[in-house]
Write a protein that holds these residues in place. Structure first.
Motif, mmCIF file in Angstrom:
data_model
loop_
_atom_site.group_PDB
_atom_site.id
_atom_site.type_symbol
_atom_site.label_atom_id
_atom_site.label_comp_id
_atom_site.label_asym_id
_atom_site.label_seq_id
_atom_site.Cartn_x
_atom_site.Cartn_y
_atom_site.Cartn_z
ATOM 1 N N ARG A 15 0.865 -1.180 0.000
ATOM 2 C CA ARG A 15 0.000 0.000 0.000
ATOM 3 C C ARG A 15 0.898 1.225 0.000
ATOM 4 O O ARG A 15 1.669 1.433 0.948
ATOM 5 N N ARG B 15 -11.792 -0.350 -2.152
ATOM 6 C CA ARG B 15 -10.765 -0.973 -2.970
ATOM 7 C C ARG B 15 -11.361 -1.264 -4.345
ATOM 8 O O ARG B 15 -12.304 -2.037 -4.461
ATOM 9 N N LEU B 50 -7.181 2.497 -4.371
ATOM 10 C CA LEU B 50 -7.825 2.495 -3.061
ATOM 11 C C LEU B 50 -8.195 3.918 -2.696
ATOM 12 O O LEU B 50 -7.395 4.848 -2.877
#
Lengths: 87, 87
Positions: A15, B15, B50
């Protein structure tokens, strides 16, 4: 691939998010667009990049490899924080 | 904001990922670039978007609102699947 049958596979989420204080125009504009559509009570929207990577290796190696991938390619240390998560 | 003090705030991760079978050139090229750097045993890399959203509302409303946001703006149902996760 020359891996033995049954070689372990791990799925890792990497991420890549902007450091606090770095401008996030994509997030800000998404927030504006949502508000124009009538959505209320949105405090903030942050845009984040995620890479989901399948690796043929053990968990510990996979985390080390992903750490190295972030440092060498995926993240820019000036503006990004990254998190590595085994799934 | 006109919210009462102590109004609940929830953080939601939305997401947005490509449906299976949809081409993912960003993921493929990231995989190639990692391999050129010498990383081995990468089975696949998928790029995912995201959005981390802070909402001033209760959890149940927040999930419903995010579902609606995906349908109306964030995801393209032809190519995307989305997942909504409270944090």
């Amino acid at each position: 691939m020359n891996l033995p049958k049954g070689a372990p596979m791990v799925v890792v989420d990497i991420r890549i998010e902007l450091k606090p204080g770095v401008a996030d125009p994509e997030g800000q504009n998404t927030k504006k667009a949502l508000e124009l559509l009538g959505f209320k009570n949105i405090r903030s929207v942050r845009s984040i990049k995620l890479f989901e990577i399948d690796l043929d290796m053990a968990e510990r190696e996979a985390i080390a490899a992903c750490e190295e991938m972030c440092k060498r390619l995926l993240a820019n240390p000036v503006i990004h924080n990254y998190k590595i998560e085994l799934k």
